[in-house]
Write an enzyme that holds these catalytic residues in place. Structure first.
Site, PDB file in Angstrom:
ATOM      1  N   SER A  62      -8.539  16.736 -26.469  1.00 60.94           N
ATOM      2  CA  SER A  62      -8.264  15.674 -25.512  1.00 60.94           C
ATOM      3  C   SER A  62      -9.062  16.010 -24.254  1.00 60.94           C
ATOM      4  O   SER A  62      -8.879  17.071 -23.668  1.00 60.94           O
ATOM      5  CB  SER A  62      -6.768  15.659 -25.225  1.00 60.94           C
ATOM      6  OG  SER A  62      -6.474  14.722 -24.214  1.00 60.94           O
ATOM      7  N   LYS A  88     -11.032  12.914 -28.287  1.00 56.59           N
ATOM      8  CA  LYS A  88     -10.247  11.871 -27.596  1.00 56.59           C
ATOM      9  C   LYS A  88     -10.619  11.937 -26.129  1.00 56.59           C
ATOM     10  O   LYS A  88     -10.647  13.024 -25.555  1.00 56.59           O
ATOM     11  CB  LYS A  88      -8.768  12.152 -27.821  1.00 56.59           C
ATOM     12  CG  LYS A  88      -7.811  11.656 -26.743  1.00 56.59           C
ATOM     13  CD  LYS A  88      -6.382  11.775 -27.223  1.00 56.59           C
ATOM     14  CE  LYS A  88      -5.414  12.123 -26.098  1.00 56.59           C
ATOM     15  NZ  LYS A  88      -4.039  12.308 -26.600  1.00 56.59           N
ATOM     16  N   ASP A 141      -7.384   7.375 -25.035  1.00 58.32           N
ATOM     17  CA  ASP A 141      -5.961   7.394 -24.665  1.00 58.32           C
ATOM     18  C   ASP A 141      -5.841   6.878 -23.238  1.00 58.32           C
ATOM     19  O   ASP A 141      -6.427   7.448 -22.315  1.00 58.32           O
ATOM     20  CB  ASP A 141      -5.418   8.833 -24.760  1.00 58.32           C
ATOM     21  CG  ASP A 141      -3.909   8.927 -24.491  1.00 58.32           C
ATOM     22  OD1 ASP A 141      -3.289   7.897 -24.183  1.00 58.32           O
ATOM     23  OD2 ASP A 141      -3.370  10.053 -24.588  1.00 58.32           O
ATOM     24  N   LYS A 190       5.078  14.073 -30.611  1.00 61.05           N
ATOM     25  CA  LYS A 190       5.172  15.273 -29.777  1.00 61.05           C
ATOM     26  C   LYS A 190       6.600  15.774 -29.880  1.00 61.05           C
ATOM     27  O   LYS A 190       7.539  15.003 -29.659  1.00 61.05           O
ATOM     28  CB  LYS A 190       4.855  14.944 -28.315  1.00 61.05           C
ATOM     29  CG  LYS A 190       3.403  14.577 -28.066  1.00 61.05           C
ATOM     30  CD  LYS A 190       3.158  14.213 -26.621  1.00 61.05           C
ATOM     31  CE  LYS A 190       1.689  13.864 -26.410  1.00 61.05           C
ATOM     32  NZ  LYS A 190       1.453  13.231 -25.087  1.00 61.05           N
TER      33      LYS A 190
END
Ligand code: OSB
Ligand code: MG
Length: 368
Positions: free
Chosen positions: A135, A161, A188, A262
């Site tokens: 990320s 991402k 995201d 998560k």
């Protein structure tokens, strides 16, 4: 089994580099560790609540309060057959999933250690290696972003991402696609857009992204369903899914084609497994998201990612991407093929470095 004592510790850990998402920038993490003494065996969990209530309503402060004043009293002196029972006992407290998840994870680690087996086997995991993605936070310039993506691809990560927000979206994705037409790429938004922005999000369809994660409101399942009707790119929900019931509603409404799980957001392994199983049954692939965890949380994310329907690369990356020095031994390492080998030792399979933890601790409290 009985939880004899819980030790809460807050660690101050400076990130190697600031991490920016649509709602703000993190420079330093306040890491909340939960150590549970289960009949003489120490189990470790990490509560992933943030410093501010911008990703979720929970913060380190609310979680500490919940753990000490409301969750611990529900389990203190209680007898359990397995850690799987814990989440029902914590049910009288509404919400506060991250606080629950930290305690629950510690109990699972302890149970696996009591049984002398790896935690990932105890939860029903089936893989010995997990696929890793990264990320990448919002950068000042496109050049900086391109350099960062190149570095992570060179390190072997299987998918990229990037975080986006209004004004830092189309241009970034377009340039990335020019440079890297073949990579597995996704974005995201952490709830930075509104349904009215759909024409802009529709333009992203041209770049064949793997998915758009949580473009709209953090509790707005309905608008995601409306948006998904307009987009070819799959929507992946993160913030919107805290419970099995929300996952069921989101899937039934067509609000997403993928779910990011998560541990903290769904209150621990029991919640995560229920959502995982539902998604499996409904043909919705899942992957494990990250919350800039220390090694303890990272170790749990590795275990979770071994479940069979975790078929997409997780946001579980090397300790070195975040920390100069992690608090577990060995630290989390990622192969040049972009995978992590799942540990074979009992419990989480990584040893907490007690000296280092002690040094970084800014406050602690024993619950007895
Ligand atoms: O939305 O997945 C998210 C970090 C903080 C808050 C929310 C998110 C993230 C990440 C980081 O994307 C992923 C990681 O820990 O590597
Ligand atoms: Mg997310």
């Amino acid at each position: 089994m009985r939880i004899r004592k819980v030790t809460l510790r807050e660690l101050g850990m400076k990130l190697i580099a600031p991490f920016e998402i649509s709602s703000g920038v993190s420079y330093e993490r306040r890491i909340l560790l939960v150590e549970a003494d289960v009949d003489g065996v120490a189990g470790w969990g990490e509560c992933v609540a943030g410093e501010t209530p911008q990703y979720s309503p929970e913060t380190v402060e609310t979680a500490w309060h919940m753990l000490r004043d409301h969750l611990w009293p529900l389990v203190k002196g209680e007898e359990f057959e397995t850690a799987a029972e814990l989440s029902d006992r914590l049910e009288p407290v509404r919400g506060h999933n991250m606080a629950k998840g930290g305690l629950e994870a510690a109990a699972w680690d302890a149970e696996a250690k009591h049984k002398g087996i790896p935690l990932w086997k105890l939860i029903g995991g089936t893989r010995e290696e997990i696929a890793c993605g990264v990320s990448i936070g919002i950068k000042k310039s496109v050049e900086e972003l391109l350099a960062s993506v190149k570095k992570e691809l060179d390190a072997g990560y299987q998918r990229i991402k990037i975080k986006i927000k209004p004004g830092k979206d189309l241009e970034q994705v377009k340039r990335l696609r020019q440079e890297f037409p073949q990579i597995k790429l996704m974005v995201d938004a952490n709830s930075a857009y509104h349904l009215d922005d759909w024409p802009l999000l529709k333009e992203l369809d041209a770049f064949y992204l793997m998915m758009i994660e949580q473009p709209l409101g953090w509790e707005d399942i309905y608008s995601h369903a409306e948006l998904q009707k307009k987009l070819v790119t799959p929507i992946c929900l993160d913030e919107c899914v805290h419970t099995f019931e929300q996952a069921r509603a989101a899937i039934a409404l067509g609000a997403c084609k993928i779910i990011n799980i998560k541990l903290g957001r769904v209150g621990g392994y029991t919640g995560a497994r229920k959502i995982h199983d539902l998604c499996h049954e409904k043909g919705i692939p899942v992957w494990c998201g990250g919350m800039l965890e220390s090694g303890i949380g990272r170790a749990h994310n590795i275990a979770l990612s071994t479940l069979p329907n975790f078929t997409l690369p997780s946001d579980v990356s090397a300790s070195r991407r975040y920390w100069v020095e992690d608090i577990i031994e060995p630290e989390v390492m990622v192969s040049l093929g972009g995978t992590i080998r799942v540990p074979t030792g009992p419990g989480i399979g990584f040893e907490p470095r007690l000296n280092r933890i002690e040094k970084l601790t800014v406050r602690s409290e024993q619950l007895t």
